[in-house]
Design a protein around this motif. Structure first.
Motif, PDB file in Angstrom:
ATOM      1  N   MET A  53       0.815  -1.221   0.000  1.00  0.00           N
ATOM      2  CA  MET A  53       0.000   0.000   0.000  1.00  0.00           C
ATOM      3  C   MET A  53       0.849   1.272   0.000  1.00  0.00           C
ATOM      4  O   MET A  53       0.328   2.367   0.137  1.00  0.00           O
ATOM      5  CB  MET A  53      -0.915   0.011   1.233  1.00  0.00           C
ATOM      6  N   ASN A  54       2.176   1.155  -0.155  1.00  0.00           N
ATOM      7  CA  ASN A  54       3.033   2.330  -0.002  1.00  0.00           C
ATOM      8  C   ASN A  54       2.739   3.412  -1.047  1.00  0.00           C
ATOM      9  O   ASN A  54       2.863   4.591  -0.757  1.00  0.00           O
ATOM     10  CB  ASN A  54       4.512   1.983   0.076  1.00  0.00           C
ATOM     11  N   ASN A  55       2.321   3.045  -2.256  1.00  0.00           N
ATOM     12  CA  ASN A  55       1.970   4.063  -3.242  1.00  0.00           C
ATOM     13  C   ASN A  55       0.770   4.882  -2.782  1.00  0.00           C
ATOM     14  O   ASN A  55       0.780   6.101  -2.861  1.00  0.00           O
ATOM     15  CB  ASN A  55       1.662   3.428  -4.607  1.00  0.00           C
ATOM     16  N   MET A  56      -0.263   4.201  -2.318  1.00  0.00           N
ATOM     17  CA  MET A  56      -1.453   4.909  -1.858  1.00  0.00           C
ATOM     18  C   MET A  56      -1.134   5.750  -0.621  1.00  0.00           C
ATOM     19  O   MET A  56      -1.546   6.905  -0.520  1.00  0.00           O
ATOM     20  CB  MET A  56      -2.578   3.933  -1.545  1.00  0.00           C
ATOM     21  N   THR A  57      -0.377   5.180   0.299  1.00  0.00           N
ATOM     22  CA  THR A  57       0.020   5.920   1.497  1.00  0.00           C
ATOM     23  C   THR A  57       0.789   7.173   1.117  1.00  0.00           C
ATOM     24  O   THR A  57       0.541   8.250   1.646  1.00  0.00           O
ATOM     25  CB  THR A  57       0.897   5.031   2.411  1.00  0.00           C
ATOM     26  N   PHE A  58       1.707   7.018   0.174  1.00  0.00           N
ATOM     27  CA  PHE A  58       2.533   8.158  -0.215  1.00  0.00           C
ATOM     28  C   PHE A  58       1.696   9.232  -0.912  1.00  0.00           C
ATOM     29  O   PHE A  58       1.748  10.400  -0.544  1.00  0.00           O
ATOM     30  CB  PHE A  58       3.680   7.704  -1.124  1.00  0.00           C
ATOM     31  N   LYS A  59       0.908   8.846  -1.901  1.00  0.00           N
ATOM     32  CA  LYS A  59       0.140   9.822  -2.684  1.00  0.00           C
ATOM     33  C   LYS A  59      -0.969  10.472  -1.868  1.00  0.00           C
ATOM     34  O   LYS A  59      -1.121  11.687  -1.865  1.00  0.00           O
ATOM     35  CB  LYS A  59      -0.469   9.157  -3.918  1.00  0.00           C
ATOM     36  N   ALA A  60      -1.787   9.646  -1.211  1.00  0.00           N
ATOM     37  CA  ALA A  60      -2.965  10.162  -0.511  1.00  0.00           C
ATOM     38  C   ALA A  60      -2.657  10.645   0.899  1.00  0.00           C
ATOM     39  O   ALA A  60      -3.459  11.367   1.482  1.00  0.00           O
ATOM     40  CB  ALA A  60      -4.044   9.086  -0.459  1.00  0.00           C
ATOM     41  N   GLY A  61      -1.527  10.266   1.426  1.00  0.00           N
ATOM     42  CA  GLY A  61      -1.173  10.680   2.776  1.00  0.00           C
ATOM     43  C   GLY A  61      -0.057  11.696   2.793  1.00  0.00           C
ATOM     44  O   GLY A  61      -0.271  12.887   3.022  1.00  0.00           O
ATOM     45  N   VAL A  62       1.132  11.240   2.496  1.00  0.00           N
ATOM     46  CA  VAL A  62       2.328  12.065   2.608  1.00  0.00           C
ATOM     47  C   VAL A  62       2.286  13.243   1.643  1.00  0.00           C
ATOM     48  O   VAL A  62       2.386  14.412   2.037  1.00  0.00           O
ATOM     49  CB  VAL A  62       3.596  11.214   2.367  1.00  0.00           C
ATOM     50  N   LYS A  63       2.132  12.964   0.362  1.00  0.00           N
ATOM     51  CA  LYS A  63       2.173  14.014  -0.657  1.00  0.00           C
ATOM     52  C   LYS A  63       1.049  15.032  -0.462  1.00  0.00           C
ATOM     53  O   LYS A  63       1.288  16.237  -0.469  1.00  0.00           O
ATOM     54  CB  LYS A  63       2.097  13.386  -2.050  1.00  0.00           C
ATOM     55  N   ASP A  64      -0.163  14.544  -0.264  1.00  0.00           N
ATOM     56  CA  ASP A  64      -1.293  15.463  -0.074  1.00  0.00           C
ATOM     57  C   ASP A  64      -1.113  16.349   1.149  1.00  0.00           C
ATOM     58  O   ASP A  64      -1.365  17.547   1.100  1.00  0.00           O
ATOM     59  CB  ASP A  64      -2.608  14.696   0.039  1.00  0.00           C
ATOM     60  N   ALA A  65      -0.662  15.755   2.257  1.00  0.00           N
ATOM     61  CA  ALA A  65      -0.488  16.533   3.488  1.00  0.00           C
ATOM     62  C   ALA A  65       0.532  17.644   3.295  1.00  0.00           C
ATOM     63  O   ALA A  65       0.304  18.791   3.695  1.00  0.00           O
ATOM     64  CB  ALA A  65      -0.071  15.612   4.637  1.00  0.00           C
ATOM     65  N   ILE A  66       1.650  17.309   2.672  1.00  0.00           N
ATOM     66  CA  ILE A  66       2.701  18.311   2.475  1.00  0.00           C
ATOM     67  C   ILE A  66       2.237  19.404   1.521  1.00  0.00           C
ATOM     68  O   ILE A  66       2.371  20.594   1.802  1.00  0.00           O
ATOM     69  CB  ILE A  66       4.002  17.652   1.975  1.00  0.00           C
ATOM     70  N   MET A  67       1.659  19.013   0.399  1.00  0.00           N
ATOM     71  CA  MET A  67       1.307  20.009  -0.612  1.00  0.00           C
ATOM     72  C   MET A  67       0.154  20.912  -0.167  1.00  0.00           C
ATOM     73  O   MET A  67       0.088  22.067  -0.561  1.00  0.00           O
ATOM     74  CB  MET A  67       1.021  19.325  -1.943  1.00  0.00           C
ATOM     75  N   LYS A  68      -0.740  20.405   0.699  1.00  0.00           N
ATOM     76  CA  LYS A  68      -1.820  21.249   1.222  1.00  0.00           C
ATOM     77  C   LYS A  68      -1.289  22.276   2.226  1.00  0.00           C
ATOM     78  O   LYS A  68      -1.728  23.411   2.250  1.00  0.00           O
ATOM     79  CB  LYS A  68      -2.894  20.390   1.886  1.00  0.00           C
ATOM     80  N   GLN A  69      -0.345  21.849   3.060  1.00  0.00           N
ATOM     81  CA  GLN A  69       0.150  22.730   4.119  1.00  0.00           C
ATOM     82  C   GLN A  69       1.318  23.604   3.690  1.00  0.00           C
ATOM     83  O   GLN A  69       1.601  24.609   4.346  1.00  0.00           O
ATOM     84  CB  GLN A  69       0.550  21.906   5.339  1.00  0.00           C
ATOM     85  N   VAL A  70       1.980  23.218   2.610  1.00  0.00           N
ATOM     86  CA  VAL A  70       3.162  23.968   2.164  1.00  0.00           C
ATOM     87  C   VAL A  70       3.019  24.232   0.658  1.00  0.00           C
ATOM     88  O   VAL A  70       3.587  23.518  -0.160  1.00  0.00           O
ATOM     89  CB  VAL A  70       4.470  23.200   2.462  1.00  0.00           C
ATOM     90  N   PRO A  71       2.241  25.249   0.295  1.00  0.00           N
ATOM     91  CA  PRO A  71       1.980  25.492  -1.128  1.00  0.00           C
ATOM     92  C   PRO A  71       3.223  25.831  -1.946  1.00  0.00           C
ATOM     93  O   PRO A  71       3.208  25.686  -3.168  1.00  0.00           O
ATOM     94  CB  PRO A  71       0.983  26.648  -1.122  1.00  0.00           C
TER      95      PRO A  71
END
Length: 85
Positions: A53-71
């Motif tokens: 599940m690392n792709n889903m975790t990375f895209k929907a978790g890590v990447k989304d969290a960073i890009m939402k909080q750090v434009p």
């Protein structure tokens, strides 16, 4: 304009918000660098490294969290596995 130090701090803050969910499953993440063109390079560690599940975790978790909080961050790349589209 935000400094690289400020962007790094806010990126780490975003990562800290999702870290407990990763740790629940035996994983974690490390910010390796923020490049000059504002790409955050992140490494998943522990059980996350080989999880199916690392792709889903990375895209929907890590990447989304960073890009939402750090434009200012233009993209988030995984450094230790290839993302599947």
């Amino acid at each position: 304009m935000a400094t690289l130090q400020d962007i790094e701090k806010r990126t780490l803050d975003a990562m800290n918000e999702i870290r407990p969910f990763l740790k629940e499953d035996g994983g974690d993440l490390v910010l390796k660098e923020i490049t000059e063109d504002f790409v955050a390079r992140v490494e998943l560690t522990g059980q996350c490294t080989n999880c199916s599940m690392n792709n889903m975790t990375f895209k929907a978790g890590v990447k989304d969290a960073i890009m939402k909080q750090v434009p200012e961050v233009k993209d988030v790349e995984a450094v230790n596995f290839a993302l599947r589209e």
